[in-house]
Design a protein around this motif. Structure first.
Motif, PDB file in Angstrom:
ATOM      1  N   UNK A  23       0.767  -1.239   0.000  1.00  0.00           N
ATOM      2  CA  UNK A  23       0.000   0.000   0.000  1.00  0.00           C
ATOM      3  C   UNK A  23       0.794   1.284   0.000  1.00  0.00           C
ATOM      4  N   UNK A  24       2.113   1.193   0.131  1.00  0.00           N
ATOM      5  CA  UNK A  24       2.921   2.410   0.280  1.00  0.00           C
ATOM      6  C   UNK A  24       4.219   2.344  -0.521  1.00  0.00           C
ATOM      7  N   UNK A  25       4.717   3.528  -0.855  1.00  0.00           N
ATOM      8  CA  UNK A  25       6.088   3.694  -1.332  1.00  0.00           C
ATOM      9  C   UNK A  25       6.873   4.276  -0.158  1.00  0.00           C
ATOM     10  N   UNK A  26       8.127   3.901  -0.066  1.00  0.00           N
ATOM     11  CA  UNK A  26       8.984   4.404   1.009  1.00  0.00           C
ATOM     12  C   UNK A  26      10.261   4.964   0.392  1.00  0.00           C
ATOM     13  N   UNK A  27      10.669   6.126   0.885  1.00  0.00           N
ATOM     14  CA  UNK A  27      11.904   6.756   0.426  1.00  0.00           C
ATOM     15  C   UNK A  27      12.710   7.122   1.665  1.00  0.00           C
ATOM     16  N   UNK A  28      13.978   6.716   1.673  1.00  0.00           N
ATOM     17  CA  UNK A  28      14.899   7.121   2.730  1.00  0.00           C
ATOM     18  C   UNK A  28      16.023   7.927   2.102  1.00  0.00           C
ATOM     19  N   UNK A  29      16.358   9.028   2.760  1.00  0.00           N
ATOM     20  CA  UNK A  29      17.436   9.898   2.285  1.00  0.00           C
ATOM     21  C   UNK A  29      18.442  10.095   3.412  1.00  0.00           C
ATOM     22  N   UNK A  30      19.727   9.977   3.084  1.00  0.00           N
ATOM     23  CA  UNK A  30      20.793  10.229   4.051  1.00  0.00           C
ATOM     24  C   UNK A  30      21.094  11.716   4.077  1.00  0.00           C
ATOM     25  N   UNK A  31      20.855  12.342   5.231  1.00  0.00           N
ATOM     26  CA  UNK A  31      21.082  13.777   5.381  1.00  0.00           C
ATOM     27  C   UNK A  31      21.776  14.075   6.713  1.00  0.00           C
ATOM     28  N   UNK A  32      22.991  13.548   6.894  1.00  0.00           N
ATOM     29  CA  UNK A  32      23.681  13.773   8.165  1.00  0.00           C
ATOM     30  C   UNK A  32      24.003  15.248   8.376  1.00  0.00           C
ATOM     31  N   UNK A  33      23.867  15.674   9.618  1.00  0.00           N
ATOM     32  CA  UNK A  33      24.195  17.049   9.954  1.00  0.00           C
ATOM     33  C   UNK A  33      23.093  18.049   9.673  1.00  0.00           C
ATOM     34  N   UNK A  34      21.976  17.606   9.126  1.00  0.00           N
ATOM     35  CA  UNK A  34      20.848  18.495   8.854  1.00  0.00           C
ATOM     36  C   UNK A  34      19.911  18.523  10.047  1.00  0.00           C
ATOM     37  N   UNK A  35      19.140  19.587  10.135  1.00  0.00           N
ATOM     38  CA  UNK A  35      18.024  19.690  11.068  1.00  0.00           C
ATOM     39  C   UNK A  35      16.750  19.668  10.221  1.00  0.00           C
ATOM     40  N   UNK A  36      15.642  19.238  10.808  1.00  0.00           N
ATOM     41  CA  UNK A  36      14.409  19.111  10.030  1.00  0.00           C
ATOM     42  C   UNK A  36      13.957  20.448   9.453  1.00  0.00           C
ATOM     43  N   UNK A  37      14.272  21.570  10.108  1.00  0.00           N
ATOM     44  CA  UNK A  37      13.846  22.868   9.582  1.00  0.00           C
ATOM     45  C   UNK A  37      14.720  23.353   8.420  1.00  0.00           C
ATOM     46  N   UNK A  38      15.741  22.570   8.039  1.00  0.00           N
ATOM     47  CA  UNK A  38      16.587  22.922   6.896  1.00  0.00           C
ATOM     48  C   UNK A  38      16.145  22.201   5.629  1.00  0.00           C
ATOM     49  N   UNK A  39      15.033  21.454   5.691  1.00  0.00           N
ATOM     50  CA  UNK A  39      14.583  20.647   4.555  1.00  0.00           C
ATOM     51  C   UNK A  39      13.134  20.956   4.207  1.00  0.00           C
ATOM     52  N   UNK A  40      12.791  20.703   2.940  1.00  0.00           N
ATOM     53  CA  UNK A  40      11.415  20.822   2.472  1.00  0.00           C
ATOM     54  C   UNK A  40      11.108  19.605   1.615  1.00  0.00           C
ATOM     55  N   UNK A  41       9.861  19.124   1.696  1.00  0.00           N
ATOM     56  CA  UNK A  41       9.415  17.975   0.906  1.00  0.00           C
ATOM     57  C   UNK A  41       8.153  18.388   0.167  1.00  0.00           C
ATOM     58  N   UNK A  42       8.109  18.069  -1.127  1.00  0.00           N
ATOM     59  CA  UNK A  42       6.931  18.333  -1.946  1.00  0.00           C
ATOM     60  C   UNK A  42       6.540  17.047  -2.672  1.00  0.00           C
ATOM     61  N   UNK A  43       5.231  16.819  -2.798  1.00  0.00           N
ATOM     62  CA  UNK A  43       4.731  15.638  -3.497  1.00  0.00           C
ATOM     63  C   UNK A  43       3.624  16.079  -4.440  1.00  0.00           C
ATOM     64  N   UNK A  44       3.674  15.545  -5.667  1.00  0.00           N
ATOM     65  CA  UNK A  44       2.629  15.818  -6.649  1.00  0.00           C
ATOM     66  C   UNK A  44       2.467  14.581  -7.515  1.00  0.00           C
TER      67      UNK A  44
END
Length: 141
Positions: A46-67
């Motif tokens: 029922x789902x797709x899963x995506x994992x991204x390696x982002x060491x040293x980042x904070x969640x407020x330094x990223x944006x996610x968009x889906x269309x």
């Protein structure tokens, strides 16, 4: 005079080394939008899963968009504060990245969730009803 045979793979390897050199600044690799961040993508029923390696980042330094069937990851890591002393190597990249990924199925954008823990971003994308496999009942006459 000896005839030398043209080896196209040697030329391709030379070009690859030159490109690596062009995209390296003072020994510091500049993240490429093609290869950064590294991703793992898989699906279950029922789902797709995506994992991204982002060491040293904070969640407020990223944006996610889906269309529909497109996932876009954006982020920016600020340059580290220069420490006193002599620098011998700086390989940890900084700056912004933009990675766009065509997903193998359409997803329900309203149900997408993201979790960020220990430098790994995990995005769970529920497949749209149209993309889910359906069992068809066989009619017997």
């Amino acid at each position: 005079m000896l005839a030398t045979r043209w080896e196209p793979w040697n030329e391709l390897n030379r070009l690859s080394r030159e490109m690596d050199r062009l995209f390296t600044r003072n020994g510091a690799s500049v993240p490429s939008s093609v290869t950064y961040p590294a991703l793992n993508v898989w699906e279950d029923e029922g789902h797709l899963h995506v994992e991204a390696e982002l060491p040293g980042f904070q969640s407020d330094q990223m944006e996610i968009y889906v269309d529909a069937n497109q996932l876009i990851l954006k982020g920016e890591r600020t340059a580290p504060e220069r420490k006193e002393g002599t620098w011998h190597r700086q390989e940890r990249g900084f700056g912004s990245f933009h990675r766009s990924l065509e997903l193998p199925a359409d997803v329900d954008a309203d149900g997408v969730t993201a979790d960020f823990k220990n430098g790994i971003l995990h995005v769970t994308l529920p497949k749209s009803e149209e993309a889910k496999p359906r069992r068809i009942e066989i009619q017997s006459h």
